[in-house]
Design a protein around this motif. Structure first.
Motif, mmCIF file in Angstrom:
data_model
loop_
_atom_site.group_PDB
_atom_site.id
_atom_site.type_symbol
_atom_site.label_atom_id
_atom_site.label_comp_id
_atom_site.label_asym_id
_atom_site.label_seq_id
_atom_site.Cartn_x
_atom_site.Cartn_y
_atom_site.Cartn_z
ATOM 1 N N HIS A 77 -9.512 -1.503 -4.442
ATOM 2 C CA HIS A 77 -9.337 -0.664 -3.253
ATOM 3 C C HIS A 77 -8.072 -0.973 -2.468
ATOM 4 C CE1 HIS A 77 -11.140 -4.278 -1.463
ATOM 5 N NE2 HIS A 77 -10.741 -3.841 -0.275
ATOM 6 N N PHE A 98 -2.948 5.251 -7.456
ATOM 7 C CA PHE A 98 -4.056 6.165 -7.715
ATOM 8 C C PHE A 98 -3.551 7.561 -8.092
ATOM 9 C CE2 PHE A 98 -5.654 2.920 -4.817
ATOM 10 C CZ PHE A 98 -6.837 2.544 -5.425
ATOM 11 N N GLU A 99 -2.355 7.898 -7.623
ATOM 12 C CA GLU A 99 -1.788 9.222 -7.896
ATOM 13 C C GLU A 99 -1.006 9.250 -9.209
ATOM 14 O OE1 GLU A 99 0.666 9.846 -4.519
ATOM 15 O OE2 GLU A 99 -0.980 9.718 -3.070
ATOM 16 N N LYS A 131 -1.235 3.137 -2.773
ATOM 17 C CA LYS A 131 -1.747 4.508 -2.741
ATOM 18 C C LYS A 131 -1.216 5.330 -3.911
ATOM 19 C CE LYS A 131 -2.176 4.536 2.317
ATOM 20 N NZ LYS A 131 -1.633 5.098 3.591
ATOM 21 N N GLN A 132 0.069 5.141 -4.247
ATOM 22 C CA GLN A 132 0.643 5.915 -5.340
ATOM 23 C C GLN A 132 0.107 5.488 -6.707
ATOM 24 O OE1 GLN A 132 4.880 6.433 -5.481
ATOM 25 N NE2 GLN A 132 5.049 6.990 -3.316
ATOM 26 N N ARG A 160 0.828 -1.210 0.000
ATOM 27 C CA ARG A 160 0.000 0.000 0.000
ATOM 28 C C ARG A 160 0.860 1.258 0.000
ATOM 29 N NH1 ARG A 160 -4.806 1.229 -1.156
ATOM 30 N NH2 ARG A 160 -5.410 2.290 0.748
ATOM 31 N N GLU A 161 2.062 1.172 0.579
ATOM 32 C CA GLU A 161 2.941 2.340 0.711
ATOM 33 C C GLU A 161 4.078 2.344 -0.301
ATOM 34 O OE1 GLU A 161 2.002 4.630 2.776
ATOM 35 O OE2 GLU A 161 0.414 3.410 3.675
#
Length: 322
Positions: free
Chosen positions: A141, A148-149, A145-146, A60-61
């Motif tokens: 989901h 999505f960015e 996270k990145q 996730r990170e």
């Protein structure tokens, strides 16, 4: 799902002679009485022990790059096909180069590990040169996270849920790390409830289908690849921004057919430790409609009712036979 266990069950090489036990491992199999570690649940989704919660947390990170190319699937929905097609496209149909390295070295399975002496794959992915090709079964989901960015190009391969169920059940019988179900009737209710590895087929597919219009997501169906592999490969190549050389398209398509992949040692997992080769091969039929050989009339009626309810209004439709 097809984790690459080749480096995870063998000890690092040393100068001493291998013991009988080590030689048996080198024969590309695990003991017949091997018992997999128990599954666990991550955020309510059933997962294999070979991907602990700490790995999902770290993914996730993780760093994501804009020029990454991601291949995402629900398990047994055309994962290997999507990987091989992607690798061939990015290598501009240089088939000799593609054949020189195993598929999981070209498009690694992100979630694997750590296990035993093998580190987590995501750490290895972080060191790969760009453009990185990355394969995952993560639901929408749980993507990094990145992701999505940075919005890297992402191929989602979807397969009709009935054939996916049958393929998934057969896979549990030959994968050392899966809970085994003796009959399809034993597996069916678990699949219908979503209490299988990576959870509900419906949730997984619809999660990406809802974002099919995002510029970085291409939603491709297994059945469409069966009907027109050449057309779909051209479509995928254009999406990635790696158009196939016109004079190499036919050879690239032929290389990526199911029959060719089944015979290709760089793509068929014929030397993978996680497969019990005494019970079957990684590539089985690759057909559309094999579910009719496994579903009972009653199971089909139950599944159709659930399917109609969950898919109503989504616009997502599948071919269940060709």
């Amino acid at each position: 799902m097809q984790p690459n266990m080749q480096n995870q069950v063998e000890e690092p090489s040393t100068k001493r002679a291998k013991t009988d036990g080590e030689s048996k491992m080198a024969a590309n199999t695990l003991p017949d009485d091997f018992k997999p570690p128990p599954d666990h649940y991550y955020q309510g989704i059933r997962m294999l022990a070979i991907t602990p919660a700490s790995t999902f947390d770290a993914i996730r990170e993780m760093e994501v790059r804009e020029d990454d190319i991601w291949v995402v699937t629900y398990p047994k929905a055309g994962t290997t096909w999507g990987q091989e097609v992607t690798s061939v496209i990015v290598e501009r149909a240089d088939l000799e180069k593609v054949k020189s390295k195993s598929l999981l070295a070209r498009v690694p399975y992100l979630e694997l590990g750590p296990l035993g002496q093998q580190g987590a794959t995501y750490k290895m992915v972080e060191q790969m040169p760009s453009p990185r090709l990355i394969r995952t079964h993560l639901p929408y989901h749980l993507m990094p996270k990145q992701w999505f960015e940075k919005k890297p190009k992402t191929l989602y391969v979807a397969r009709n849920p009935k054939d996916t169920a049958v393929s998934g059940w057969h896979f549990t019988k030959i994968n050392h790390f899966f809970v085994t179900y003796d009959t399809f009737s034993d597996f069916f209710p678990k699949y219908l409830e979503g209490d299988v590895i990576y959870g509900s087929w419906f949730d997984h597919n619809l999660g990406f289908w809802e974002h099919r219009h995002d510029p970085n997501v291409l939603f491709v169906k297994f059945e469409d690849m069966k009907k027109d592999l050449k057309g779909q490969m051209i479509r995928i190549a254009d999406f990635y921004g790696y158009p196939l050389p016109v004079d190499k398209i036919d050879a690239a398509v032929e290389h990526c057919t199911f029959d060719k992949m089944k015979k290709n040692p760089m793509a068929n997992y014929s030397s993978a430790h996680f497969i019990n080769h005494k019970k079957g091969t990684f590539h089985r039929k690759g057909e559309v409609g094999d579910w009719k050989n496994h579903f009972t009339v009653g199971q089909n009626e139950v599944f159709d009712a659930v399917y109609e309810d969950k898919m109503r209004g989504t616009g997502l439709v599948f071919d269940f036979e060709l």
